[in-house]
Design an enzyme around this catalytic site. Structure first.
Site, PDB file in Angstrom:
ATOM      1  N   ASP A 130       0.850  -1.196   0.000  1.00 28.79           N
ATOM      2  CA  ASP A 130       0.000   0.000   0.000  1.00 28.79           C
ATOM      3  C   ASP A 130       0.884   1.243   0.000  1.00 28.79           C
ATOM      4  OD1 ASP A 130       0.681  -0.936   2.698  1.00 28.79           O
ATOM      5  OD2 ASP A 130      -0.419   0.809   3.417  1.00 28.79           O
ATOM      6  N   GLU A 185      -0.074  -0.930   5.724  1.00 33.95           N
ATOM      7  CA  GLU A 185       0.955  -0.467   6.670  1.00 33.95           C
ATOM      8  C   GLU A 185       0.777   1.006   6.984  1.00 33.95           C
ATOM      9  OE1 GLU A 185       4.651   0.922   8.410  1.00 33.95           O
ATOM     10  OE2 GLU A 185       3.743   1.651   6.569  1.00 33.95           O
TER      11      GLU A 185
HETATM   12 ZN    ZN Z   1       6.532   1.987   4.638  1.00 32.58          ZN
HETATM   13 ZN    ZN Z   2       5.075   5.040   4.848  1.00 29.33          ZN
END
Ligand code: ZN
Ligand code: ZN
Length: 468
Positions: free
Chosen positions: A89, A152
């Site tokens: 992501d 994340e």
């Molecule tokens: Zn990262």
């Molecule tokens: Zn990041």
């Protein structure tokens, strides 16, 4: 067998860039508004994950897709699991790009695209390191799990789901930060001071509203207050002189609800509040000396007396320093006040080992006054994470880094949070070089192509040392 890791890594440059371009072209921002059963975080993160796993399938690795939110590429066998943790992501592209953030281009040896340095570039470097080890048939006597998350940058939905259903590695590293190494991460918690109702009393000024902050992990750049009442000459003077005297900008505007005051400071990541100029604490400091209604006065004074110009939490009494992990930092990041509504301050704190969230909460409540406010921790606190410098994991990674770059390695503790903290013996290792500016999350994010290839070489030797 002596291996020239750099030369071996360079052989993959063309293939690597082709694969990396493919991943970077996928806009994998979290997009839950368009989520489906097959793509719980939106189509982009799931597509990028599938594209990454497809590379593993193509190259003959065993792969696993966990509900389209996380995945694994694996190699080798043994009793222990060695983990690598990357993510597919990206943070939103945002404004200010001179090229299309999802149409990668190389200019002057730099690869520009959202995700080039965080974290598709470093992830593909780790992947090609694995491929290099496999192609050269280097001895491996552990299970190597390259674990790929897709959330994340937000809630860690992917990696948390993975750890619910799959075994956690015994040790490993995340290629999602910088060299030489990050072997410590402070604890992170947000403390919300919620003021209790207080009896009203006539006063020359009334604080109608006070607002600042857009995220709990960012120092507020702007703050606004609306005040009502008689403006004394002193207050007018202060409004005119405070900005120039303090290096901030103060603007006023008459509105039907009163005088609206806007103060502009400088935003920054909350992990180092000193890098910013907290608009909220400056605005409170400007206003607190004047006579406000009881609720307004209490609110402004708490900010001005306990939170202004104090990135280490001394005035709140929560300051703490650990020899290895450094200082606790505190930043008042989300502030909201209205006469009939919420009156609160959210303080983001990054704390080293040796103190804990409950003790910090208690002390903030004592400092503000338990009669006046409750202090709560919305969400959960992340505890400090530290892997000792003499742990073989840290020593091996540092030795490989030193050998390949000629630079001296050193331990680093940060206030941010990486996947390194998900296992007890986890660290972050690269891929940003120490002399390289940090452009992660910024417009025109890039990564030098040479640094990606260098990372392949370093990762390959490191993985081969740790998994043999
Ligand atoms: Zn990262
Ligand atoms: Zn990041």
């Amino acid at each position: 067998m002596t291996i020239n890791w750099q030369a071996e890594a360079e052989k993959y440059q063309d293939d690597l860039l082709k694969d990396l371009f493919g991943l970077l072209k996928i806009n994998s921002e979290r997009d839950v508004e368009h989520k489906t059963a097959d793509a719980p975080l939106g189509p982009g993160p799931a597509d990028a994950l599938k594209a990454m796993l497809a590379l593993g399938d193509r190259d003959g690795f065993k792969t696993l897709n966990v509900d389209n939110v996380a995945g694994r590429i694996e190699y080798g066998d043994g009793d222990e699991i060695f983990g690598l943790f990357g993510h597919m992501d990206v943070v939103p592209a945002g404004p200010g790009w001179t090229t299309d953030p999802y149409d990668p281009v190389i200019k002057d040896g730099k690869l520009y695209a959202r995700g080039s340095s965080d974290d598709k570039g470093p992830s593909i470097a780790a992947y090609y390191a694995l491929r290099l080890i496999k192609d050269l048939k280097l001895p491996v006597n552990k299970k190597i799990h390259f674990i790929i998350g897709t959330d994340e940058e937000s809630e860690w939905v992917g990696i948390n789901r993975y750890l619910e259903v799959e075994p956690a590695p015994d040790f490993g590293f995340s290629p999602d930060a910088e060299f030489p190494i990050i072997n410590g991460e402070k604890g992170i918690a947000t403390f919300k001071v919620v003021f209790k109702p207080i009896a009203a009393k006539p006063a020359s000024l009334t604080l109608r509203s006070f607002d600042a902050g857009i995220r709990v992990n960012m120092v507020p750049q702007d703050a606004t207050a609306v005040i009502e009442g008689t403006l004394t000459a002193d207050l007018k003077d202060a409004l005119a002189s405070f900005g120039p005297a303090n290096g901030v900008q103060v603007e006023t505007e008459d509105t039907p609800n009163g005088l609206k005051i806007t103060l502009t400071g400088k935003g920054a990541h909350a992990q180092e509040p000193k890098a910013g100029v907290n608009a909220a604490t400056y605005l409170a400091t400007l206003l607190a000396p004047f006579e406000f209604d009881p609720a307004g006065q209490r609110y402004l004074s708490a900010i001005a007396n306990l939170m202004h110009d104090d990135s280490r939490g001394h005035k709140l009494g929560i300051n703490y320093t650990d020899k290895v992990m450094g200082d606790l930092t505190a930043s008042a990041d989300m502030l909201t006040f209205s006469q009939d509504g919420e009156q609160s301050i959210a303080i983001n704190v990054r704390y080293p080992q040796g103190t804990d969230a409950d003790a910090i909460r208690d002390q903030i409540e004592t400092a503000v006054g338990a009669d006046d406010a409750d202090v709560v921790i919305p969400g959960h606190a992340q505890t400090p994470h530290y892997v000792a410098g003499d742990d073989p994991l840290v020593k091996t990674l540092m030795a490989v880094y030193e050998k390949q770059t000629g630079n001296k390695g050193h331990e680093q503790v940060i206030g941010g949070g990486t996947y390194g903290r998900i296992i007890e013996r986890g660290v972050a290792f690269g891929a940003q070089m120490p002399d390289q500016e940090n452009v992660m999350h910024q417009a025109n994010e890039y990564m030098p192509v040479a640094d990606i290839i260098k990372a392949v070489a370093i990762y390959a030797e490191a993985i081969s040392e740790l998994a043999k």
